[in-house]
Every structure is written in structure tokens, then in C-alpha cells.
Motif scaffolding. Sequence first.
Motif, PDB file in Angstrom:
ATOM      1  N   ILE A 121       0.837  -1.203   0.000  1.00 15.48           N
ATOM      2  CA  ILE A 121       0.000   0.000   0.000  1.00 15.48           C
ATOM      3  C   ILE A 121       0.873   1.255   0.000  1.00 15.48           C
ATOM      4  O   ILE A 121       0.601   2.235  -0.703  1.00 15.48           O
ATOM      5  CB  ILE A 121      -0.944  -0.006   1.216  1.00 15.48           C
ATOM      6  N   ASN A 150       2.474   2.009  -3.454  1.00 14.83           N
ATOM      7  CA  ASN A 150       1.483   2.493  -4.410  1.00 14.83           C
ATOM      8  C   ASN A 150       1.066   3.922  -4.108  1.00 14.83           C
ATOM      9  O   ASN A 150       0.904   4.737  -5.021  1.00 14.83           O
ATOM     10  CB  ASN A 150       0.245   1.575  -4.401  1.00 14.83           C
ATOM     11  N   SER A 151       0.892   4.241  -2.822  1.00 12.36           N
ATOM     12  CA  SER A 151       0.541   5.617  -2.470  1.00 12.36           C
ATOM     13  C   SER A 151       1.662   6.574  -2.844  1.00 12.36           C
ATOM     14  O   SER A 151       1.419   7.702  -3.298  1.00 12.36           O
ATOM     15  CB  SER A 151       0.230   5.719  -0.978  1.00 12.36           C
ATOM     16  N   VAL A 164       1.520   7.077  -6.670  1.00  8.68           N
ATOM     17  CA  VAL A 164       0.404   7.950  -7.048  1.00  8.68           C
ATOM     18  C   VAL A 164       0.719   9.401  -6.713  1.00  8.68           C
ATOM     19  O   VAL A 164       0.459  10.311  -7.505  1.00  8.68           O
ATOM     20  CB  VAL A 164      -0.889   7.493  -6.344  1.00  8.68           C
ATOM     21  N   ALA A 165       1.318   9.633  -5.536  1.00 12.39           N
ATOM     22  CA  ALA A 165       1.682  10.998  -5.153  1.00 12.39           C
ATOM     23  C   ALA A 165       2.721  11.569  -6.107  1.00 12.39           C
ATOM     24  O   ALA A 165       2.669  12.753  -6.479  1.00 12.39           O
ATOM     25  CB  ALA A 165       2.215  11.016  -3.724  1.00 12.39           C
TER      26      ALA A 165
END
Length: 408
Positions: A366, A369-370, A373-374
Amino acid sequence: MAGSTSKRLYGLVCLAAVIVIWVSSSELIQFIFDSVDFERPLFLTFYSTSLFSVYLLGFLFCRDWWINPDEEPPGMDTEGLLAPEYPPPSQQANEAPPPGQYAKVTMRSSENFASFASLASLYQPVTTMLPAAEVAKLAASFVPFWFAANWTFNASLCIKCGTGTSVASNTIVSSTSSLFTLILSILFLKEAPTLLKFACVLLSFGGVTLVTENDGSSHDHTSMVGDLLALAGAVLFGCYSVLLKRLIPDETLVNMPMFFGFLGLINGVLCIPLLALFHFTGWERFEPAPLSVFGFLTLNGLIGTVLSDLLWAKAVVLTSPLTVNLGMSLTIPLSFLADFITPGAQKPTIRWEYLLGAALVLLSFIGINSGDVAAEDAGTVEMDGSRDAQPSSRAPDDADNLGDLEDA
């Protein structure tokens, strides 16, 4: 922004499918090895990878596989301008050319040619897919890493061959591929070496260690040779993950089924001398597998290798090698769940250390992936800002170019 988000989501869906398939494949392979004395890692690697060649059947059913994007498309005249010729705008003021058709423009002034060419190039269809010959060359450069990584991993589990280590030790050592993938991504893909990425890699490694040490796996057959082979497999797995992303940065550049088809064909041809060498030296006897085992190997190869590795490659291209490597660590806690619900399988004991390790693996996935994306959001904002800051001097230039064409 929406396009990159949809690509990432599609890549994560492919990754989720790979995780489920690999866990199911491991259960099938474990059944084969527990029921039949079949310990031939070279043949297993050769056969499963060669099955990729079934994708080459696409040449029989897909006409576009034979098309060379570099060839001149139909309708191109001798001057390099797209045909057919349409009536002047005065005769066809309110009619647009049919879809896919382009008007031929008569050039009256050589001074306007550059302006016309730059404008016309915006309306010509662009084909970026590599031709079959280039895809074959790409697959050939990929074969050594692919075969070596798969063979070292399989050999590291072959205890009866004298090259294997315990499953627990193999799992822990193999999980270091995330670290090698991160380092190689920084060196060759120019990824930013952020603290979050290193933290996620360490979290994943710690979680894998906790899960493996508390799932009842035996360390009785741990060996230095097997651990070194597992480590070599981890390094090579990181290498070909990064190599795939570097050679194929966008999924529209290469026909993936064609790529893996050539990979299987080339691998099968090059492995025949290796099979003969291993047979005559006594390292691995080449003997036909029983029909029942051959059927299971074929089923596992078509689903657990041919289909899953294609989805894996798409996930790497659509997301990142590090994301996929960390995501593959989820197969370990998922295998725990598979053992728990599979009829006839030994039920594992639920311990808090195991649950903590599974939570760390999930948290690392997680987190990475965060972070991605950021980073994509920041890149989009920076791109939009730089675009807004661009001077508007190009607009008059384009207007002047159009005016020149009208005057001509």
C-alpha cells in the motif's frame, strides 16, 4: 492524469490475477512433487518457458501481426503527401473529408513547405508498434536473464539434486529481489531514491521473514548452495524486471503475446544443447515424464507460466518493477490462506507473528502504491504549471503559418 490512473489500475488488476494464479500454481506443483518423484529443474524450466511459443499461433489468426509499421501506408503518393485529392475549399466549404481520408495540398511556395509539413504531421496516423523482426530481437536479448532467473530459483528448491535449500530459507532469500529491483531501478530507470521506497522494501522483507519463520516450515535442509542459488535468482529476477521496463517503457510499443511467443521459441531452441550437456554429464538425466505428470506440468505451464507471466509483464510495464516485486510478496500470506481452505492440506497454526508479518507485507505494498500515485500527481501538477508558464509566442507563429498557407 486520468490515463495514468487507469493504466495503474489495470496494472494492479493484472498483478492481482498473477498473485492468485501463482499461489494456485504452487499448490499444484507441490502436489506433483509430493506425489511423484520428479526432480528435474532444468527440464521444468525448459518445458514451462518453451510453452510461451503457443502465442506465435497469433500469426495464423491475426493479420496485423504481419504488418510492418515502417512500410508506406496505402494511399501515399510519390511526393509523400497523402491522397486522394479533394476539390478546393470553395467547392466543398461545409464538407469535411471522410474519416481516415486526407486532402492533398498543392504547394506553391517552397518557403511554406516546413510550415505545411509540421502541420500535416499532426494529422497523419502514427503507428508505434514494433515489427515482428524487432520484437524477436528484443525477446532474444531477454532470454538469458529470464532462463537463468527461473532455473536458479527451481534448482534452489531441488533438495534431491543436491542444490536445494529449505522452502523457508528460499522464501526469505528470494524476497530480497525487491531490494535489488529498487537499486537497479534507481541506476537504470532513474527513479528517485526516496526514503518511502526503502522503508517499504524493509517492511516487506521483515514481514516475509516473520511469516516464513512462523508458518511451520522446516529449516532442516538449508544449504549454502541452495541459498546462493536463491540469491542469484533474486538478483536476476530484479534484473529482468528492470530490463523489461527499460526496453518496453510503454505497453503500446510491443505486442506482448508476440514478445513472449518469440521468448518461448528462442528459449526452447537454445536449451536443447543444455539438456544434452546436463544429460551426458550426469547433472540431470533427461527422461520422459509419466503421462499423468506431463499433463499436470502442461496445465501448470499454460496457466501458471504462459498466462501469468504475460499478466506479470503487463503489470511491470503499467506500474513499476518495484511495485510488482513488493506485490508478489503477497503470495506468501495468501498461500497461508490457501493451505487453510484447501481440502486435505495441512492446516497451519495461526500465530500473532504470522498475522503481523502479513500485515507488514500488505502495508509495504500500500505504501509503495501511495508513493507512486503521489509522485504522478506531483509530476502532473509540475507539467501543467510549466505549460501555463510557457510564453504565448508560438500561437502567433502557428497563425502566421496558416495565413501563409492561405495566401499561397
